[in-house]
Design an enzyme around this catalytic site. Structure first.
Site, short mmCIF file in Angstrom:
data_model
loop_
_atom_site.label_atom_id
_atom_site.label_comp_id
_atom_site.label_asym_id
_atom_site.label_seq_id
_atom_site.Cartn_x
_atom_site.Cartn_y
_atom_site.Cartn_z
N ARG A 63 -55.92 -72.01 -7.03
CA ARG A 63 -54.57 -72.42 -6.67
C ARG A 63 -53.57 -71.32 -7.03
NH1 ARG A 63 -54.14 -78.16 -9.60
NH2 ARG A 63 -55.11 -76.89 -11.22
N ASP A 65 -49.52 -69.90 -7.31
CA ASP A 65 -48.21 -70.43 -7.65
C ASP A 65 -47.21 -70.20 -6.52
OD1 ASP A 65 -49.14 -71.14 -10.17
OD2 ASP A 65 -48.54 -69.23 -11.06
N TYR A 123 -57.31 -60.20 -8.05
CA TYR A 123 -55.91 -60.12 -7.66
C TYR A 123 -55.43 -58.68 -7.73
CZ TYR A 123 -55.21 -65.24 -8.13
OH TYR A 123 -55.26 -66.60 -7.99
N ARG A 210 -49.43 -62.54 -14.12
CA ARG A 210 -48.01 -62.17 -14.15
C ARG A 210 -47.54 -61.87 -15.57
NH1 ARG A 210 -45.30 -67.00 -11.02
NH2 ARG A 210 -43.40 -65.91 -11.71
#
Length: 321
Positions: A63, A65, A123, A210
């Site tokens: 999932r 954000d 990522y 992040r």
């Protein structure tokens, strides 16, 4: 190129289907379906339901954000009706908004699960490092006007590789019961004005990447020394960490599964990085751990003698992911 393939328009597909999905997350609350806001999951399910003329529910590999993008989000669903590969793929894309697209669709074994069969997620975080703000790529990169030392950032980041308690790098509202994750690799590179943080792990905590990006930017600017990421990791306290980097620079670019599922390979995104020539699967680096061995045979189990069994040998219960 290998990812160009003819879509079958003759053989109706039933059973479990896997999709590769790309989306620009700028205008969505994230992947997960919510009642009060637009989600990628909601849009995809609505499109597939129209093709099926029946409700379709999908499950994803990870999932994302609000504001986070994806170039290879892996999704699966159980087809309620038979449609050809071409009908599912092009029909879904005809129904989807312009910022979401299905890149490919293939039949998979019934034991394939987009989330629980996944061995690794990858990522890329993109930082535009120049004095003036971005225009053309403003929704796909994070802008940093201060000079960044990418080599310094890379050296500092290596302390995070391996299996650790990442409590210092998780969001305050993270719902995961276990803060331990196995980070397979992290690489920081400068590519002209772009600084790219390329990272893969078995899974990630809420805001983990992040928060890592925020810490590394502080190191790259010279606000913190190279030992700072390791010091923060040891503290296991998010309240002592740096600012969470913006969502717009984060891209979900790859998911690794056991080779037996044979999902299509494709260039690693985002398209800004196409000139690197990287393809999905080129940085497997999957550790041989009990968790990874279990994931390769899920929903079965590996007992103490290394045998694959249908049930947990001690609890006598069917395995839960």
């Amino acid at each position: 190129m290998a990812f160009f393939s003819r879509q079958d328009d003759n053989q109706p597909l039933t059973g479990r289907l896997a999709l590769g999905v790309e989306y620009d997350g700028t205008h969505y609350c994230g992947w997960q379906r919510l009642r009060h806001a637009q989600s990628v999951q909601g849009a995809l399910e609505a499109a597939l339901s129209k093709i099926a003329a029946a409700p379709v529910r999908v499950l994803c590999s990870g999932r994302t954000d609000s504001g986070v993008h994806a170039t290879r989000q892996i999704v699966h669903f159980d087809a309620p009706v038979a449609r050809t590969q071409k009908a599912w793929l092009f029909g879904a894309n005809a129904q989807l908004p312009r910022d979401i697209a299905v890149r490919w669709l293939v039949p998979v074994a019934d034991d394939f699960h987009a989330r629980f069969s996944a061995l690794a997620r990858r990522y890329r975080y993109l930082i535009l490092n120049q004095p003036t703000r971005s225009v053309m790529e403003r929704n796909n990169v994070t802008w940093c006007r201060e000079p960044l030392d990418a080599e310094r950032m890379h050296r500092a980041a290596q302390a995070l590789v391996g299996e650790h308690d990442f409590s210092s790098y998780r969001a305050a509202g993270c719902q995961s019961k276990v803060p331990v994750r196995h980070l397979h690799f992290i690489e920081v590179r400068r590519l002209g004005p772009l600084v790219m943080i390329d990272v893969q792990a078995n899974a990630f905590l809420h805001h983990m990447i992040r928060n890592i990006a925020g810490v590394l930017v502080a190191v790259g600017r010279g606000d913190e020394d190279e030992a700072y990421p390791a010091k923060l990791l040891a503290l296991k306290d998010r309240r002592l960490g740096n600012v969470t980097a913006p969502a717009c620079g984060l891209h979900f670019v790859d998911v690794r599964f056991d080779e037996r599922f044979a999902l299509p390979e494709e260039p690693v995104g985002p398209n800004l990085m196409a000139f690197l020539g990287d393809w999905t699967g080129d940085r497997d680096m999957i550790p041989d751990t009990p968790l990874m061995r279990r994931r390769r045979v899920w929903p079965k189990w590996i007992d103490d003698q290394g045998r694959v069994v249908d049930q947990h040998p001690q609890a006598g219960l069917e395995v839960s992911p």
